[in-house]
Design an enzyme around this catalytic site. Structure first.
Site: not given
Length: 325
Positions: A120-122, A149, A153, A177, A192, A222
């Site tokens: 994930s991009s997070c 989270y 990842k 993304t 989300h 975003r």
């Protein structure tokens, strides 16, 4: 052995080889199943959560030992929006670590040739320079609302890199993304931002509500990628990329949450007012991925945001009676 010493030349995959998709009923996994089957893969399979609990290590080892896939995509994860992530950080950390560790360890034990771990991009720092390059990983503090989270990842990426170093296997990681599309989570509390907006505006349009209130200021930017594009990118990477670095997967363009909300309002037919509750968190101010590594392999997205939103709203309306609350 280092990741750079992996001896593997990417090329067309064997369409008749067993191919396991972990999380095959979810947003990304279901899109990957559709893409693989459309491309002629004849032995693509997965298991529902009722059939196989990926947190059960013994069961995961038994499943992969019995099915012996040659290829595997790890698309299974416990996911949620800002509210869910900030309320249940232990769940997001613990469950995702167990899922990843079990599947990757079982894949290693059963000699799975090619693995793609989806992150994930997070994973990137909250204030990373925009657009975010792959080498921004671990260079700053994470966004606090989903740091648990993100850490899970990041552990998955390092797990894949460690397998490359220690065992020389051509496993790779891809960092999508923000994704959206069919089979997304549209629940009121766990979704989300984009599916939450679709449900909110569609409900408001159906009920004739005069106004809709969204979280935050609407100013964060975003990037959104349709799940069918993501599935196409996964197959492309399997056949065209090998390297230790995780690969960003996105469109290379972004929009404000306010702009996204306006598009969804128009598509759903909502004509009332939109208010913004600025007492609620915005999250990261901007999250746009640098996709130059992906582009260098010959792939770019093909589903525009307007088209993707229209398709997703249509899918939601066709399936909303079956979706979780």
């Amino acid at each position: 052995m280092s990741g750079d010493e992996v001896s593997y030349t990417p090329g067309p995959l064997d369409r008749d080889a067993p191919f396991y998709v972990a999380g095959h009923r979810g947003l990304v996994g279901s899109a990957i199943m559709r893409r693989l089957e459309a491309d002629g893969f004849s032995r693509v399979f997965g298991a529902t959560s009722a059939e196989l609990d990926l947190k059960d290590r013994e069961a995961v080892f038994e499943q992969l030992g019995r099915t012996r896939p040659r290829y595997l995509v790890l698309a299974a994860a416990k996911v949620g929006g800002i509210l869910a992530n900030s309320t249940y950080p232990v769940d997001f950390l613990s469950e995702n670590l167990r899922i990843q560790t079990n599947v990757l360890d079982a894949a290693l034990a059963n000699d799975v040739e090619r693995v793609v771990f989806l992150g994930s991009s997070c994973i990137y720092p909250k204030l990373a320079p925009q657009p975010i390059r792959e080498d921004a990983l671990l260079t700053g503090h994470l966004e606090p609302t989903n740091d648990a989270y993100a850490i899970a990842k990041i552990a998955g990426i390092l797990h894949v890199q460690a397998v490359r170093r220690q065992y020389g296997l051509p496993w790779i990681s891809a960092m999508p993304t923000n994704l959206y599309g069919p089979n997304d989570n549209f629940s009121r509390t766990g979704s989300h931002v984009l599916p939450a907006l679709i449900r909110r505006y569609d409900d408001a349009a159906a009920s004739g509500a005069a106004s809709v209130t969204n979280w935050g200021s609407g100013t964060p930017r975003r990037e959104f990628l349709h799940s069918d594009d993501m599935a196409d990118a996964v197959l492309h990477l399997l056949e065209n990329y090998d390297g230790a670095a995780q690969v960003n997967v996105g469109t290379g363009t972004d929009a404000t949450i306010r702009e996204i909300a306006e598009k969804i309002a128009a598509i759903t037919g909502f004509t009332g007012e939109t208010a913004w509750d600025t007492t609620k968190p915005d999250g990261t101010p901007q999250k746009l991925l640098d996709v130059s590594l992906l582009t260098s392999t010959g792939w770019t997205s093909s589903i525009g945001l307007d088209e993707g939103l229209e398709r997703t709203v249509a899918w939601y309306r066709d399936h909303r009676d079956e979706l979780r609350e």
